[in-house]
Design an enzyme around this catalytic site. Structure first.
Site, mmCIF file in Angstrom:
data_model
loop_
_atom_site.group_PDB
_atom_site.id
_atom_site.type_symbol
_atom_site.label_atom_id
_atom_site.label_comp_id
_atom_site.label_asym_id
_atom_site.label_seq_id
_atom_site.Cartn_x
_atom_site.Cartn_y
_atom_site.Cartn_z
ATOM 1 N N ASN A 74 0.842 -1.195 0.000
ATOM 2 C CA ASN A 74 0.000 0.000 0.000
ATOM 3 C C ASN A 74 0.879 1.248 0.000
ATOM 4 O O ASN A 74 2.113 1.150 -0.050
ATOM 5 C CB ASN A 74 -0.951 -0.017 1.201
ATOM 6 C CG ASN A 74 -0.199 -0.124 2.513
ATOM 7 O OD1 ASN A 74 0.567 0.751 2.885
ATOM 8 N ND2 ASN A 74 -0.420 -1.234 3.231
ATOM 9 N N ASP A 117 -4.579 -6.324 4.887
ATOM 10 C CA ASP A 117 -5.709 -7.109 5.405
ATOM 11 C C ASP A 117 -5.763 -8.494 4.765
ATOM 12 O O ASP A 117 -6.319 -9.432 5.336
ATOM 13 C CB ASP A 117 -7.032 -6.385 5.129
ATOM 14 C CG ASP A 117 -7.147 -5.093 5.920
ATOM 15 O OD1 ASP A 117 -6.710 -5.074 7.080
ATOM 16 O OD2 ASP A 117 -7.666 -4.111 5.373
ATOM 17 N N LYS A 136 8.442 -16.934 -11.039
ATOM 18 C CA LYS A 136 7.743 -15.759 -11.535
ATOM 19 C C LYS A 136 6.567 -16.164 -12.428
ATOM 20 O O LYS A 136 6.719 -16.974 -13.340
ATOM 21 C CB LYS A 136 8.702 -14.874 -12.325
ATOM 22 C CG LYS A 136 8.049 -13.647 -12.939
ATOM 23 C CD LYS A 136 9.026 -12.871 -13.797
ATOM 24 C CE LYS A 136 8.322 -11.733 -14.528
ATOM 25 N NZ LYS A 136 9.238 -11.003 -15.428
ATOM 26 N N PHE A 166 -5.190 3.424 14.412
ATOM 27 C CA PHE A 166 -5.425 4.422 13.370
ATOM 28 C C PHE A 166 -6.558 3.933 12.484
ATOM 29 O O PHE A 166 -6.686 2.737 12.221
ATOM 30 C CB PHE A 166 -4.169 4.631 12.522
ATOM 31 C CG PHE A 166 -3.183 5.599 13.131
ATOM 32 C CD1 PHE A 166 -2.924 6.814 12.518
ATOM 33 C CD2 PHE A 166 -2.518 5.291 14.302
ATOM 34 C CE1 PHE A 166 -2.025 7.713 13.070
ATOM 35 C CE2 PHE A 166 -1.618 6.176 14.869
ATOM 36 C CZ PHE A 166 -1.365 7.395 14.247
ATOM 37 N N LYS A 186 -14.338 0.731 15.078
ATOM 38 C CA LYS A 186 -13.046 0.075 15.282
ATOM 39 C C LYS A 186 -12.579 0.234 16.725
ATOM 40 O O LYS A 186 -12.049 -0.706 17.334
ATOM 41 C CB LYS A 186 -12.021 0.690 14.321
ATOM 42 C CG LYS A 186 -10.675 -0.006 14.268
ATOM 43 C CD LYS A 186 -9.818 0.600 13.150
ATOM 44 C CE LYS A 186 -8.488 -0.135 13.001
ATOM 45 N NZ LYS A 186 -7.670 0.431 11.886
ATOM 46 N N LYS A 233 -12.281 -3.337 18.831
ATOM 47 C CA LYS A 233 -10.908 -3.797 19.080
ATOM 48 C C LYS A 233 -10.383 -3.382 20.450
ATOM 49 O O LYS A 233 -9.196 -3.537 20.740
ATOM 50 C CB LYS A 233 -9.995 -3.312 17.954
ATOM 51 C CG LYS A 233 -10.490 -3.828 16.598
ATOM 52 C CD LYS A 233 -9.531 -3.630 15.466
ATOM 53 C CE LYS A 233 -10.133 -4.206 14.184
ATOM 54 N NZ LYS A 233 -9.218 -4.113 13.023
#
Length: 402
Positions: A212, A281, A291, A325, A339, A343
């Site tokens: 990301n 995730d 490959k 975050f 969240k 959590k």
């Protein structure tokens, strides 16, 4: 009290004016101050200014031997109790790191056995350049210390890390180091804090992976600020290109699984965990040994969920403050509160990554702090360093509540 001798080495950059202020404040604080200026530094401020502020002759030329009884650069090298290079440009850092001695400043540094502090000042991209980072790591290996630059608006127009530390900040550090004066209150002294930062890489085959846009800047700013406030900091970092903050214990990881194992293994001994990393995730359920070749049509592979580190920590926590975050693109506070509760977090830092000035890769952020007591604080656009300070102010408040 015996006066201590400070040799201030000033190299050429717009921050030279702060070097003049630093000279004045060190002199007022009772130090003996002598100044070396490079040729480039003299383009910004004249030696006469430093002479007036230090009440000492200013040294600019290796070959200007005014006293036949001594060799100037050797005499200065032996005289100093501490050498401070401020501002330290990318050029002078590179020369010192590579043993180049072609002027009064670099020649004196090579001849001295005194402690050396480097206070960098330069454009944010110069500061992050691999060559500059390598040179700084070399100097750290030599035993040199760094007074980290601040974040903010730079003379070049950028906003980021590269501003010379404020003269008052440098003076306080010197007083604490040389005079044994008590440092300012360190509210996190004795606390252990673990910070996660950066992205993870999830392998598809030997040359491809899923990742990301996280740069790690937010997490690294938090780690640096926590260390400055006295904490013993462990930074578990995915693959990023950032300099390691001073006095921070770095643990490098690549995948979500590696990050999970590194954090879980260290969790029990922590007082605070701040999980700012952007962990994948999902990961490929099969990692190919060779490959993958280009297909004639659509390539399909299956993804499986990774372990939810934050959720697991929420189940495990006993005394720890747990901070997460929530980087979202819509309904930011709704998802963040969900969240926070699911959590078992104490604090969540929520932001809309589509907002200009917020999110990944940049040097600024726009966040809202939400805690488990229902308190909400929305912050304006700030440098990530300032955001880190605000987060840690909240963490300190939560610790006091415990």
């Amino acid at each position: 009290m015996i006066k201590k001798n400070i040799l201030l080495c000033v190299s050429g950059g717009i921050a030279v004016y702060k070097g003049a202020a630093l000279t004045s404040k060190l002199t007022q604080a009772g130090f003996n101050v002598r100044v070396i200026m490079t040729k480039s530094a003299q383009e910004f401020v004249t030696p006469l200014t430093f002479q007036a502020l230090s009440r000492q002759a200013v040294y600019t030329d290796t070959f200007a031997e005014k006293d036949p009884q001594v060799i100037s650069h050797i005499d200065l090298a032996e005289w100093a109790d501490l050498i401070v290079v401020a501002p330290a440009t990318a050029n002078v850092i590179g020369k010192i790191a590579n043993g180049i001695a072609d002027d009064m400043l670099t020649t004196t540094l090579l001849a001295s056995t005194a402690p050396v502090w480097i206070a960098p000042a330069m454009n944010v991209h110069m500061y992050e350049h691999p060559a500059v980072r390598r040179n700084m790591e070399i100097l750290k290996d030599y035993g040199y210390s760094f007074v980290e630059p601040n974040e903010g608006y730079l003379a070049c127009g950028y906003v980021g890390k590269g501003r010379l530390a404020e003269p008052e900040e440098i003076v306080e550090k010197i007083k604490a180091a040389l005079l044994g004066e008590a440092q300012k209150d360190l509210p996190l002294k004795g606390r252990k804090i673990l910070v996660t930062a950066g992205p993870t890489k999830e392998l598809i085959d030997p040359v491809r992976y899923l990742t990301n846009r996280s740069s790690g800047k937010m997490g690294y700013s938090i780690a640096e600020e926590a260390s400055r406030l006295g904490a013993e900091v462990t930074l578990v970092s995915g693959p990023v290109s950032l300099p390691v903050p001073e006095k921070v214990n770095l643990v490098r990881v690549e995948s979500a699984e590696e990050m999970y194992n590194a954090v879980i293994a260290r969790f029990a001994e922590q007082d605070v965990v701040i999980k700012s990393a952007a962990v994948a995730d999902y990961r490929p359920s099969t990692v190919f040994d060779q490959k993958l070749k280009k297909q004639e049509s659509i390539l399909t592979f299956t993804l499986e969920k990774t372990k939810d580190i934050l959720k697991e920590l929420g189940k495990m926590k006993t005394h720890q403050i747990l901070v997460g975050f929530a980087a979202e693109t819509n309904d930011v506070e709704v998802y963040a509160m969900k969240k926070l509760k699911e959590k078992n977090l104490d604090l969540i830092v929520a932001n809309d990554v589509t907002e200009t000035g917020a999110g990944f890769e940049g040097d600024t952020n726009i966040v809202t702090l939400l805690d488990s007591n229902g308190h909400r604080e929305s912050l304006p656009i700030l440098s990530k360093n300032k955001v880190a300070q605000k987060i840690l102010e909240k963490v300190i408040e939560l610790l006091k509540g415990r």
